[in-house]
Design an enzyme around this catalytic site. Structure first.
Site, PDB file in Angstrom:
ATOM      1  N   ASP A   1      24.872  -8.337   7.717  1.00 35.27           N
ATOM      2  CA  ASP A   1      25.244  -9.316   6.708  1.00 35.27           C
ATOM      3  C   ASP A   1      26.746  -9.303   6.439  1.00 35.27           C
ATOM      4  O   ASP A   1      27.376 -10.351   6.326  1.00 35.27           O
ATOM      5  CB  ASP A   1      24.482  -9.064   5.406  1.00 35.27           C
ATOM      6  CG  ASP A   1      24.861 -10.065   4.323  1.00 35.27           C
ATOM      7  OD1 ASP A   1      24.770 -11.285   4.589  1.00 35.27           O
ATOM      8  OD2 ASP A   1      25.256  -9.639   3.228  1.00 35.27           O
TER       9      ASP A   1
ATOM     10  N   LEU B   1       0.792  -1.228   0.000  1.00 38.03           N
ATOM     11  CA  LEU B   1       0.000   0.000   0.000  1.00 38.03           C
ATOM     12  C   LEU B   1       0.826   1.282   0.000  1.00 38.03           C
ATOM     13  O   LEU B   1       0.266   2.372   0.044  1.00 38.03           O
ATOM     14  CB  LEU B   1      -1.016   0.014   1.160  1.00 38.03           C
ATOM     15  CG  LEU B   1      -1.886  -1.238   1.290  1.00 38.03           C
ATOM     16  CD1 LEU B   1      -2.813  -1.121   2.492  1.00 38.03           C
ATOM     17  CD2 LEU B   1      -2.677  -1.487   0.018  1.00 38.03           C
ATOM     18  N   CYS B   2       2.159   1.185  -0.025  1.00 40.28           N
ATOM     19  CA  CYS B   2       2.991   2.389  -0.157  1.00 40.28           C
ATOM     20  C   CYS B   2       2.931   2.877  -1.602  1.00 40.28           C
ATOM     21  O   CYS B   2       2.947   2.084  -2.533  1.00 40.28           O
ATOM     22  CB  CYS B   2       4.454   2.091   0.190  1.00 40.28           C
ATOM     23  SG  CYS B   2       4.856   2.279   1.907  1.00 40.28           S
ATOM     24  N   HIS B   3       2.918   4.192  -1.747  1.00 40.42           N
ATOM     25  CA  HIS B   3       2.939   4.781  -3.078  1.00 40.42           C
ATOM     26  C   HIS B   3       4.369   4.821  -3.606  1.00 40.42           C
ATOM     27  O   HIS B   3       5.297   5.098  -2.847  1.00 40.42           O
ATOM     28  CB  HIS B   3       2.397   6.219  -3.034  1.00 40.42           C
ATOM     29  CG  HIS B   3       0.960   6.305  -2.691  1.00 40.42           C
ATOM     30  ND1 HIS B   3       0.502   6.291  -1.392  1.00 40.42           N
ATOM     31  CD2 HIS B   3      -0.138   6.388  -3.480  1.00 40.42           C
ATOM     32  CE1 HIS B   3      -0.813   6.370  -1.392  1.00 40.42           C
ATOM     33  NE2 HIS B   3      -1.224   6.430  -2.642  1.00 40.42           N
TER      34      HIS B   3
ATOM     35  N   MET C   1       8.078   5.988   5.527  1.00 46.13           N
ATOM     36  CA  MET C   1       8.383   4.578   5.287  1.00 46.13           C
ATOM     37  C   MET C   1       9.687   4.411   4.523  1.00 46.13           C
ATOM     38  O   MET C   1      10.441   3.465   4.762  1.00 46.13           O
ATOM     39  CB  MET C   1       7.229   3.884   4.539  1.00 46.13           C
ATOM     40  CG  MET C   1       5.955   3.792   5.363  1.00 46.13           C
ATOM     41  SD  MET C   1       6.176   3.146   7.046  1.00 46.13           S
ATOM     42  CE  MET C   1       6.894   1.558   6.727  1.00 46.13           C
ATOM     43  N   GLU C   2       9.980   5.336   3.635  1.00 41.18           N
ATOM     44  CA  GLU C   2      11.241   5.274   2.884  1.00 41.18           C
ATOM     45  C   GLU C   2      12.433   5.480   3.812  1.00 41.18           C
ATOM     46  O   GLU C   2      13.449   4.779   3.695  1.00 41.18           O
ATOM     47  CB  GLU C   2      11.227   6.305   1.752  1.00 41.18           C
ATOM     48  CG  GLU C   2      10.337   5.938   0.587  1.00 41.18           C
ATOM     49  CD  GLU C   2       8.831   6.074   0.841  1.00 41.18           C
ATOM     50  OE1 GLU C   2       8.046   5.603   0.008  1.00 41.18           O
ATOM     51  OE2 GLU C   2       8.424   6.654   1.876  1.00 41.18           O
TER      52      GLU C   2
END
Length: 158
Positions: free
Chosen positions: A128, A75-77, A113-114
């Site tokens: 990692d 649902l993120c644009h 969110m980014e």
């Protein structure tokens, strides 16, 4: 509490319609902490990690992640990100690395969110690249610390 914007009247998840919103300059900054053994931190600071330049690789991973957030988070644009910075601050006293990601866009929706994704992926990349030396590393305290722009205005975490 305000209404959740990603749920319709029946409680179904949907992508928010931002077509009527105004384009504004928006930024968001996220932070996290990677706790590691002193010897592992020394590998980074001395440039002796077996996989190469740990910080440069984690920075690139964070930048790439910010640009691909819409592919990872439902649902993120998709956003035309205009700037991403990912910074690393070693803390020898705490045997940790502070990671901070800032994302900027001129758009109709925010970049929180980014920024969070960039920060998280940068931390995961550190893990990692160093896991052969230290499997006990901890990634902690991932959070949004600031956002600007948009209808809700400026937010700064306490």
């Amino acid at each position: 509490m305000s209404r959740l914007t990603h749920l319709d009247a029946d409680g179904n998840a949907h992508m928010v319609d931002v077509s009527e919103k105004h384009v504004t300059s928006r930024t968001a900054t996220a932070k996290a902490l990677v706790e590691l053994q002193p010897a592992t931190l020394a590998l980074i600071l001395e440039g002796k990690a077996k996989k190469g330049d740990v910080i440069a690789t984690a920075r690139i991973a964070g930048i790439m992640a910010a640009k691909k957030t819409h592919e990872l988070i439902p649902l993120c644009h998709p956003l035309a990100v205009t700037r991403v910075t990912v910074e690393f601050t070693p803390d020898e006293a705490a045997s940790a690395i502070h990671v901070e990601a800032t994302v900027k866009v001129d758009g109709k929706t925010g970049v929180e969110m980014e920024a969070l994704t960039a920060c998280a992926v940068a931390c995961l990349t550190l893990y990692d690249m160093l896991k052969a030396a230290d499997r006990g590393m901890k990634i902690t305290n991932l959070r949004l610390v600031e956002k600007t722009g948009g209808k809700s205005g400026h937010f700064t975490a306490e």
